[in-house]
Design a protein around this motif. Structure first.
Motif, PDB file in Angstrom:
ATOM      1  N   ARG A   1      50.506  41.497  30.940  1.00 27.86           N
ATOM      2  CA  ARG A   1      49.964  40.174  31.275  1.00 27.86           C
ATOM      3  C   ARG A   1      51.085  39.136  31.363  1.00 27.86           C
ATOM      4  NH1 ARG A   1      45.835  42.933  29.205  1.00 27.86           N
ATOM      5  NH2 ARG A   1      43.731  42.372  29.876  1.00 27.86           N
TER       6      ARG A   1
ATOM      7  N   LEU B   1      51.967  36.748  34.399  1.00 28.41           N
ATOM      8  CA  LEU B   1      52.167  35.295  34.312  1.00 28.41           C
ATOM      9  C   LEU B   1      53.501  34.900  34.927  1.00 28.41           C
ATOM     10  CD1 LEU B   1      50.922  34.121  30.809  1.00 28.41           C
ATOM     11  CD2 LEU B   1      50.060  33.475  33.063  1.00 28.41           C
TER      12      LEU B   1
ATOM     13  N   VAL C   1      43.950  30.816  40.802  1.00 33.14           N
ATOM     14  CA  VAL C   1      44.213  30.191  39.499  1.00 33.14           C
ATOM     15  C   VAL C   1      44.180  28.671  39.629  1.00 33.14           C
ATOM     16  CG1 VAL C   1      45.949  29.884  37.702  1.00 33.14           C
ATOM     17  CG2 VAL C   1      45.489  32.156  38.599  1.00 33.14           C
TER      18      VAL C   1
ATOM     19  N   LEU D   1      42.715  33.503  35.444  1.00 32.39           N
ATOM     20  CA  LEU D   1      43.831  34.386  35.082  1.00 32.39           C
ATOM     21  C   LEU D   1      43.331  35.782  34.723  1.00 32.39           C
ATOM     22  CD1 LEU D   1      46.205  32.167  32.917  1.00 32.39           C
ATOM     23  CD2 LEU D   1      46.640  33.145  35.171  1.00 32.39           C
TER      24      LEU D   1
ATOM     25  N   TYR E   1      43.855  39.048  37.102  1.00 33.91           N
ATOM     26  CA  TYR E   1      44.691  40.120  36.529  1.00 33.91           C
ATOM     27  C   TYR E   1      43.949  41.441  36.541  1.00 33.91           C
ATOM     28  CZ  TYR E   1      47.040  43.022  33.082  1.00 33.91           C
ATOM     29  OH  TYR E   1      47.641  44.071  32.460  1.00 33.91           O
TER      30      TYR E   1
END
Lengths: 284, 318
Positions: free
Chosen positions: A45, A49, A170, A236, A240
């Motif tokens: 993750r 990011l 996002v 997010l 993901y």
């Protein structure tokens, strides 16, 4: 051990160890694997990011797509969020009216409705509903692109798939959730007011007096902070989960379910945490 | 398509922002109406909160804007008053209860606690007073924005009443305790229960006796009825006649007795007045005295006879 067991190259086969060492290995090896998998999840993750932050530089790629996503995430969710908020507001106000006993002034109805809707119900329920409507859609879209190798095709065409797919979503989620929450608050409070004024003996002046009682603007900021956090976590987590989808249609379904579950739980956790840290500042 | 998206998103964002900004302002500031600040100072513990109403003579004219804790024992309260409302010069501010459950509002009494001084009574005001009676004072001057409204005398709060109730409940508890001691611990209830039990027994006994008695009574009544039936009405009649005759004889006897007694009365009266022998005898003390003297003489004579019998009795046989 079956014949299908092949030790990793360069590693001594487990069967070569003495029995007591083998027992210890069979106990500790799963623990080690779970721990590694746990940190691998976090690391994956973090990489995601980092990819997003890197992709933020490619303004030309994502800005036009962001508008479309804003429409899909924000404007198209308004009817659903509005209906939810209207019913929540109406039911909260109505229920509160029926909990009153003689001696309590009616303005408490407006006060309780405002506090419930602004502080908790509008941000949380809007986020939970949108985790289903927007988040599932996001995961399914990106996941399908992943399993049909469209993302790989984008990479081949020298497009950054994160900038192309993830960043618009996002940003749209981050900006649209607070706005949707504002609309939900307004709709909920108005619907609650109309309900109690029409259906019960509470008068409009009681309701508005209660709405203004002990109000401080930070209550609205608190709702907006929560909504921003919720929108960010929805977009997010769901993008993901879509981005890492594997193995065909079943994988898309699994990712979508996971995305909705994880984002709902994270929303509730964030709700609790914001309450823990920010609620003391809410007192007028 | 893209252009349309942009327009729709723009419209949505604008509307949402406007709703957010104006909604917050509406909630926080009673809309966009202009207001000016006033100040008041109350004691600690008045349970004041931002947003509570400010009432002038019962009409809402503003709200509590800020409550600051002053370490010297006061709450410095900022009141936000509607611009088109003015506060009379002699107004006082009081924190008053709204409902039962601790909600408060700031009440401004236009004339303060004291009645208006006589000098301020104008002719038209006198007329108003004569007509309606409700016009208390006619404020001629007003406080200017930013002034501090003096604090008036507060009405008794729910807390005070609750405190009174608390002490009452303490006394009640004492009473209950005493009753408990005398009734439970000292066996009062047991005694009471025994008494009740014996009373119960007594009542049962009485019931039993009464039942027996009533049985006997009904037997008696039955036999009486039989006797009455057996009595001959003719003999009863003769008996009654005999009784009448006897009664008449009795009446005659009574009348003759009356006349006898009247005569006796007459005699007695004569005796009393001293007429006749009997009267003299009874009423004249002289008789008594004479008689007394005679007796005394007779006494001495007898003594003399005893002493010298020979002087008087001279018995000579031969």
């Amino acid at each position: 051990m079956s014949a299908a067991y092949y030790p990793e190259p360069g590693r001594r086969p487990t069967g070569n160890f003495p029995v007591h060492q083998r027992i210890a290995m069979s106990f500790f090896r799963p623990i080690g694997r779970w721990t590694a998998a746990f940190f691998a999840q976090i690391g994956s993750r973090v990489y995601f990011l980092v990819d997003i932050f890197r992709a933020l530089g490619e303004v030309r790629t994502y800005v036009p797509l962001t508008i479309t996503q804003m429409r899909k995430i924000g404007v198209d969710s308004l009817p659903l969020a509005g209906i939810v908020a209207a019913f929540i507001g109406a039911v909260t106000a109505f229920q509160t009216t029926y909990q009153l006993f003689p001696g309590i002034q009616f303005s408490i109805v407006g006060w309780i409705t405002r506090q419930s809707i602004i502080l908790e119900l509008a941000p949380l329920l809007t986020a939970l509903v949108l985790a289903g409507r927007v988040g599932a859609r996001m995961t399914a879209e990106i996941g399908t692109m992943r399993v049909t190798e469209q993302i790989d095709a984008l990479e081949t065409l020298a497009y950054d798939p994160v900038a192309y797919l993830v960043v618009p979503r996002v940003i749209a989620g981050l900006t649209m959730m607070p706005l949707l929450t504002i609309m939900a608050i307004a709709i909920g409070i108005v619907a609650g007011g109309i309900t109690v004024v029409v259906a019960t003996e509470v008068r409009a002046i009681d309701y508005t007096t209660g709405l203004r009682l002990t109000f401080i603007p930070f209550q609205v900021y608190y709702a907006l902070i929560k909504a921003t956090l919720f929108g960010m976590s929805i977009s997010l987590i769901c993008s993901y989960e879509g981005y890492i989808t594997e193995t065909g249609a079943e994988g898309v379904g699994r990712s979508t379910a996971r995305a909705v579950v994880i984002s709902s739980v994270v929303i509730l956790l964030l709700d609790a945490l914001t309450a823990l840290f920010l609620a003391p500042k809410l007192a007028p | 398509m893209k252009r349309r998206d942009e327009v729709i998103v723009g419209v949505f964002v604008t509307i949402a922002l406007l709703v957010g900004v104006f909604g917050t302002l509406w909630l926080a500031r009673r809309g966009l109406s202009k207001s000016y600040p006033m100040y008041a100072r109350f004691d600690w513990g008045n349970n004041l909160k931002v947003g509570q109403q400010v009432l002038l003579a019962g009409v809402q004219i503003g709200f509590v804007d800020k409550v600051e804790l002053n370490p010297s024992g006061y709450l410095d309260v900022t009141l936000s008053i509607d611009k088109d409302r003015k506060i009379p010069e002699r107004a006082t501010a009081v924190v008053q209860n709204e409902g039962f459950f601790g909600d408060k509002s700031v009440a401004l009494h236009p004339c303060g606690d004291a009645p208006p001084p006589a000098a301020q009574v104008t002719p038209e005001m006198g007329a108003a007073r004569a007509g309606g009676g409700e016009a208390h004072c006619h404020p001629s001057a007003f406080l200017s924005p930013g002034d501090t409204i003096p604090t008036g005398k507060a009405a008794p709060s729910i807390d005070m009443i609750l405190g009174r109730v608390d002490s009452m409940s303490g006394a009640l508890e004492d009473v209950v305790q005493t009753v408990r001691i005398s009734m439970v611990e000292n066996g009062g209830i047991d005694d009471l229960r025994k008494t009740i039990a014996s009373t119960n027994e007594l009542a049962q006994e009485l019931t039993r006796v009464a039942a027996e008695q009533s049985k006997g009574l009904s037997l008696t009544l039955a036999s009486l009825r039989r006797t009455a039936n057996a009595l001959d009405s003719a003999s009863l009649d003769s008996t009654v006649q005999n009784m009448q005759v006897a009664t008449e004889n009795l009446a005659a006897l009574t009348s003759s007795l009356q006349s006898t007694s009247a005569r006796l009365d007459n005699v007695m009266a004569k005796v009393e007045t001293g007429d006749g022998t009997m009267g003299r005898l009874l009423n004249d003390p002289g008789v008594y005295n004479e008689l007394r003297k005679s007796l005394a003489r007779l006494d001495s004579l007898l003594a003399d006879v005893k002493a010298n019998p020979k002087r008087y009795i001279n018995v000579k046989v031969f």
